[in-house]
Scaffold this motif. Structure first.
Motif, PDB file in Angstrom:
ATOM      1  N   VAL A  99      40.088  44.361  27.718  1.00  0.00           N
ATOM      2  CA  VAL A  99      40.173  44.286  29.178  1.00  0.00           C
ATOM      3  C   VAL A  99      41.543  43.781  29.603  1.00  0.00           C
ATOM      4  N   LEU A 100      41.998  44.282  30.737  1.00  0.00           N
ATOM      5  CA  LEU A 100      43.261  43.890  31.336  1.00  0.00           C
ATOM      6  C   LEU A 100      43.005  42.867  32.443  1.00  0.00           C
ATOM      7  N   PRO A 101      44.023  42.099  32.821  1.00  0.00           N
ATOM      8  CA  PRO A 101      43.861  41.177  33.938  1.00  0.00           C
ATOM      9  C   PRO A 101      43.397  41.903  35.193  1.00  0.00           C
ATOM     10  N   GLY A 102      42.594  41.230  35.986  1.00  0.00           N
ATOM     11  CA  GLY A 102      42.093  41.813  37.230  1.00  0.00           C
ATOM     12  C   GLY A 102      40.584  41.932  37.237  1.00  0.00           C
ATOM     13  N   GLU A 103      40.083  42.765  38.104  1.00  0.00           N
ATOM     14  CA  GLU A 103      38.640  42.937  38.225  1.00  0.00           C
ATOM     15  C   GLU A 103      38.100  43.739  37.037  1.00  0.00           C
ATOM     16  N   VAL A 104      37.006  43.252  36.477  1.00  0.00           N
ATOM     17  CA  VAL A 104      36.372  43.931  35.345  1.00  0.00           C
ATOM     18  C   VAL A 104      34.883  44.073  35.664  1.00  0.00           C
ATOM     19  N   GLY A 109      32.996  39.819  36.439  1.00  0.00           N
ATOM     20  CA  GLY A 109      33.931  38.747  36.740  1.00  0.00           C
ATOM     21  C   GLY A 109      35.350  39.259  36.789  1.00  0.00           C
ATOM     22  N   ARG A 110      36.281  38.341  36.962  1.00  0.00           N
ATOM     23  CA  ARG A 110      37.703  38.674  37.054  1.00  0.00           C
ATOM     24  C   ARG A 110      38.455  37.953  35.954  1.00  0.00           C
ATOM     25  N   VAL A 111      39.251  38.686  35.210  1.00  0.00           N
ATOM     26  CA  VAL A 111      40.043  38.125  34.119  1.00  0.00           C
ATOM     27  C   VAL A 111      41.423  37.735  34.646  1.00  0.00           C
ATOM     28  N   ILE A 112      41.855  36.504  34.327  1.00  0.00           N
ATOM     29  CA  ILE A 112      43.173  36.015  34.735  1.00  0.00           C
ATOM     30  C   ILE A 112      44.004  35.791  33.478  1.00  0.00           C
ATOM     31  N   ASP A 113      45.095  36.508  33.359  1.00  0.00           N
ATOM     32  CA  ASP A 113      45.983  36.413  32.207  1.00  0.00           C
ATOM     33  C   ASP A 113      46.779  35.111  32.268  1.00  0.00           C
ATOM     34  N   LEU A 114      46.848  34.395  31.138  1.00  0.00           N
ATOM     35  CA  LEU A 114      47.589  33.137  31.060  1.00  0.00           C
ATOM     36  C   LEU A 114      48.553  33.189  29.870  1.00  0.00           C
ATOM     37  N   PRO A 115      49.624  33.942  29.970  1.00  0.00           N
ATOM     38  CA  PRO A 115      50.545  34.078  28.855  1.00  0.00           C
ATOM     39  C   PRO A 115      51.218  32.758  28.503  1.00  0.00           C
ATOM     40  N   ALA A 123      41.610  33.327  31.467  1.00  0.00           N
ATOM     41  CA  ALA A 123      40.489  32.628  32.100  1.00  0.00           C
ATOM     42  C   ALA A 123      39.609  33.692  32.739  1.00  0.00           C
ATOM     43  N   LEU A 124      38.375  33.315  33.035  1.00  0.00           N
ATOM     44  CA  LEU A 124      37.427  34.247  33.645  1.00  0.00           C
ATOM     45  C   LEU A 124      36.822  33.586  34.876  1.00  0.00           C
ATOM     46  N   LEU A 125      36.894  34.273  35.997  1.00  0.00           N
ATOM     47  CA  LEU A 125      36.292  33.786  37.236  1.00  0.00           C
ATOM     48  C   LEU A 125      35.045  34.604  37.537  1.00  0.00           C
TER      49      LEU A 125
END
Length: 205
Positions: A99-104, A109-115, A123-125
């Protein structure tokens, strides 16, 4: 790690379980959260039969980083459910869907990339619950992942403020127990303190 005997319900539809992992020498935790698609298990640790029965049949697994394969293969085999993971963690973990960052939508939920943290750190919201992997830990207080465990500490520090732009009331962790009261305020304070510390170090250079 031995199977954990009990889960703790944070509230209806949100459960955690965890314990000390001798192999990594740190407290580890897992989260299960109800989504429109079913119960999603995040960074799963082994759980005794009584705990899994209480939790119910999950619909999927999400790994927050390349460090968190954990017990996901056993969960997948037992419940015949897919493993999701950030695409950037691909060198380190195995998953059925990247999965890529953004809406999934498949996760609910929504994936937030934390490089800059662990490989593929994210993180997952889900609704008002923020679930973080290694980037933020809640062991002896709330803290950012120590620099020695980061791929690029400065890059991680630059990415973390995007979390406080989100709307959430609870934070769950892969290392430490949830914060359910004033969670966003606590995270904001941590990042402000960390930023001030960095600025202070620069001033003395």
């Amino acid at each position: 790690m031995k199977p954990i005997e009990e889960i703790q319900w944070v509230r209806p539809g949100l459960a955690v379980w965890g314990g000390y992992d001798a192999s990594t020498k740190v407290e580890c935790c897992s989260t299960a959260i109800q989504t429109p698609q079913g119960m999603l298990v995040v960074d799963p640790l082994p759980l005794a039969p009584a705990g899994t029965e209480e939790l119910g049949t999950p619909s999927g697994i999400y790994l927050t980083s390349g460090n968190h394969q954990r017990d996901s293969f056993a969960w997948k085999a037992r419940f015949n459910i897919p493993i999701y993971a950030p695409v950037y963690s691909r060198p380190e973990v195995e998953a059925d869907q990247w999965v890529l960052p953004g809406e999934v939508p498949a996760l609910g939920g929504r994936v937030i990339d934390l490089p800059g943290g662990a490989t593929g750190e994210s993180a997952l919201l889900v609704d008002d619950v923020l679930i973080v992997g290694d980037a933020i830990i809640h062991l002896e207080g709330l803290a950012i992942l120590p620099a020695k465990y980061c791929n690029n500490p400065r890059e991680l520090s630059g990415a973390l403020p995007r979390l406080v732009e989100l709307s959430f009331s609870t934070i769950c962790f892969a290392h430490g127990w949830p914060i359910t009261q004033h969670a966003k305020k606590a995270l904001t304070r941590l990042l402000v303190e960390e930023s001030s510390l960095r600025e202070g170090k620069r001033a003395h250079l």
